[in-house]
Every structure is written in C-alpha cells, then in structure tokens.
Enzyme design. Sequence first.
Site, mmCIF file in Angstrom:
data_model
loop_
_atom_site.group_PDB
_atom_site.id
_atom_site.type_symbol
_atom_site.label_atom_id
_atom_site.label_comp_id
_atom_site.label_asym_id
_atom_site.label_seq_id
_atom_site.Cartn_x
_atom_site.Cartn_y
_atom_site.Cartn_z
ATOM 1 N N TRP A 105 0.812 -1.214 0.000
ATOM 2 C CA TRP A 105 0.000 0.000 0.000
ATOM 3 C C TRP A 105 0.843 1.259 0.000
ATOM 4 C CZ3 TRP A 105 -4.208 -0.590 -2.234
ATOM 5 C CH2 TRP A 105 -4.971 -1.753 -2.062
ATOM 6 N N ASP A 174 -1.687 6.545 6.261
ATOM 7 C CA ASP A 174 -2.786 5.708 5.783
ATOM 8 C C ASP A 174 -3.093 4.704 6.893
ATOM 9 O OD1 ASP A 174 -4.438 3.849 4.578
ATOM 10 O OD2 ASP A 174 -3.116 3.466 2.854
ATOM 11 N N LYS A 198 -12.383 -1.662 5.819
ATOM 12 C CA LYS A 198 -11.580 -2.642 6.539
ATOM 13 C C LYS A 198 -12.106 -2.784 7.980
ATOM 14 C CE LYS A 198 -9.103 -2.833 2.875
ATOM 15 N NZ LYS A 198 -8.044 -1.928 2.537
HETATM 16 C C1 LIG Z 1 -7.384 -1.474 1.240
HETATM 17 C C2 LIG Z 1 -6.318 -0.463 1.460
HETATM 18 C C3 LIG Z 1 -6.150 0.607 0.576
HETATM 19 C C4 LIG Z 1 -6.996 0.798 -0.665
HETATM 20 O O1 LIG Z 1 -8.271 1.131 -0.273
HETATM 21 P P1 LIG Z 1 -9.437 1.452 -1.318
HETATM 22 O O2 LIG Z 1 -10.476 2.027 -0.418
HETATM 23 O O3 LIG Z 1 -9.807 0.160 -1.964
HETATM 24 O O4 LIG Z 1 -8.916 2.424 -2.289
HETATM 25 C C5 LIG Z 1 -5.164 1.533 0.859
HETATM 26 N N1 LIG Z 1 -4.382 1.408 1.949
HETATM 27 C C6 LIG Z 1 -4.520 0.393 2.818
HETATM 28 C C7 LIG Z 1 -3.640 0.318 4.011
HETATM 29 C C8 LIG Z 1 -5.494 -0.585 2.589
HETATM 30 O O5 LIG Z 1 -5.638 -1.598 3.456
#
Ligand SMILES: *Cc1c(COP(=O)(O)O)cnc(C)c1O
Length: 363
Positions: A105, A174, A198
């Site tokens: 990511w 993030d 998530k």
């Molecule tokens: C799933 C995830 C993403 C991407 O998320 P989307 O909402 O599908 O764009 C980005 N960063 C992390 C840490 C993730 O787990």
Amino acid sequence: MSEFKRVHNFNAGPSALPLEVLQEAQAEFLDYKGAGMSVMEMSHRSKEFEGVIKTAEADLRELLSVPANYKVLFLQGGASLQFAMIPMNLRGAGVSADYVVTGTWSKTALKEAKKLGASRVAATTEATNFDRAPEAYDFDPKAAYVHFTMNETIHGVEFFDTPAVPDGVPLISDVSSDFISRPIDVSKYAMLYAGAQKNAGPAGVTVVILRDDLLERVPENLPVMLDYKTQAEKESMYNTPPAYSIYMVGLVFKWAKKQGGLAAIEKVNREKAAIVYNAIDNSGGFYRGHTVPEARSLMNVPFRLPSEELEATFAKEAKANDMIGVKGHRSVGGIRASIYNAVPVASAKALADFMAEFQRKNG
Ligand SMILES: *Cc1c(COP(=O)(O)O)cnc(C)c1O
C-alpha cells in the site's frame, strides 16, 4: 438459535461488521427513526441526514480524541484516491515529499505521488520482502510531508511507534486497516485517512482527519471534488455524499463507544492476535509468520505453510469449516487471516483450533 448463518469472517476488506450494527441497520432500514423512509431514500440536505453525519463526526472525535483544530471529512474514491489527493493538495509546486515504503500500500501511494511530482523514498524494507518497520530513516528536512502506512494490510506490518520526522514536517498516515483498532495520538499527525471497508464500515466512504493549517497549502486550480479546502468548507457535502455508508460508519463508531472505547477494543484485538500468533509460534515451524515479531500486525496475520499445495488445501478446508477469506493476497500468496474489530474472539479461537487440527493431519 438464530435462523441465519454467520461465518467466521477473516476477509481483508470489505470485511466483518459487528452483528449488532447490522441488526440496528436492519431494524431502521425501512423507517429511519420515524422518518417513514430509509436513510438511502432521504435527501442529504434533510434534518435527519444532517443528524446522521454530525453524530458520526462527533462520535469519531470522541473515540479518537480528535483535537478541535482538525477537520473530519467523509470522502469518496477510497483510500486509493487519497494517494493522489495528498500530493495534489499538500505538496506544492517544486517541493518534494518523503515516503516510507513498507509494503504494497505504501508502495502504491508512492507510485501515485511520483506521477504528480517529486517524491523520495525515506526508508524501504523491500530488501527483506516487507517484513518489518524500518530501523532507520533518511528524511528530507525540507519535505512537504512524510507519508507512511500505519498497517500494511497485505504484508501484516504495523507501526507501534510514530516515525520521528524532522521538526515542522507534517506526518501523514494511511490507517485504512487499523483505524479505530487502538487509541492513537492524533496530534502527532497532520493527516490520517482510512477507507472504511476494513475496520469501520462498508465500502464507499473514506474518512480523512486533517489539521486545519494544511488547508492553506491547497492550490487554487484543483478540480473541485479533489480539493480538501472545498470539501472542508462544505462539510463533506459539496455534492451528494455516500449517505448510507456514512450512516453505517456512524453506527460502527457508536458500537465502538459502547465497547468501552478504543482502549477496550485494543485489549480484545490483542487477545485475538495472541491466539492466532501463538498458533503459529507453537507449530514448530509448520506455520511461518511473514512479519518479524515486533511489527506483527494486530489486524492482518499473513503466514505460510510448508508448500503452496498445503496452503491451497488449508484455504479450501477452512472454507468448508465456515472460515472465510483466509487465502493470502494474490501478490504474496500464502494464508492471511484478517481479525478486525468486528471479528469475535471465538473466531480467532476457531481458527487456532483448525490450524492445530490441520497440522496434526498434514504435518
Ligand atoms: C485497502 C487499502 C487501501 C486501498 O483502499 P481502497 O479504499 O480500496 O482504495 C489503501 N491502503 C490500505 C492500508 C489498505 O488496506
């Protein structure tokens, strides 16, 4: 007994939601608090929806102790759109940004940032296949910001310490896959963002927590939907927001408060993680965790078996035992169990028991 079936849900995202939240949504589905319609059917400018979004924000502020000088935004486009919005809004022309690369990511975030301007790698753990947090950093003291991924969902690497960035350089993280999984000190960060699907709700909304002073950096010429300043001024309602997803994350925030807040949630998450990691550690090497012990994610547990064939059998038999979503991400293979907030301790125990039994039959 209930008349519906609930599996042990180890999906990485979208993923398990608290049963109580789903039941509450179900109870209010046709008639939201006497409005005579679903949240899905009401105007986002109505009093009822204003209550939904304001309450969601207030509950999140309480849960995470978000300081008053931060905006909370509910945006669309997933965490992936933030990979582009961050450099577009916050980097500034001719200025470089620093990226800490610890897995898929953060690497993807860097790739997007590079398309849009100067970006630097301040640390990477790619040499050890993203199995740890960096031991050292090479920060640019003039960087527009430092970006890192607090929990790498695919590699199962979580930061429990905040990288020590140079004075005055904003730190952005993030937190998609460990959002509201434990208390964090928001004031250490200039910005946090999380795709909801998530740990905090259904897909369709991304929560952004942004310190006010960063808005001064936003250039004038951005497309309006990609402009933090407009989104903040319009309180996430420049256009139609993802109303139902916001309602759902609001229910999850309320549920989290009812559990006793993030310290209580962390305690349960640590208990579940210990159950699964102990199953790995007590297997005499049959199961091998991907991540070094200090950086083991409390949310995503990737591990390997002695062969890919056994891994395929493991995933298949797990599914036959109502344990869903344990197949590792296609980029790394193996097995991954995601044990987010809404996954009960009983599911972690069921997985650990299954692992021991599988080893007994196949080890
Ligand atoms: C799933 C995830 C993403 C991407 O998320 P989307 O909402 O599908 O764009 C980005 N960063 C992390 C840490 C993730 O787990």
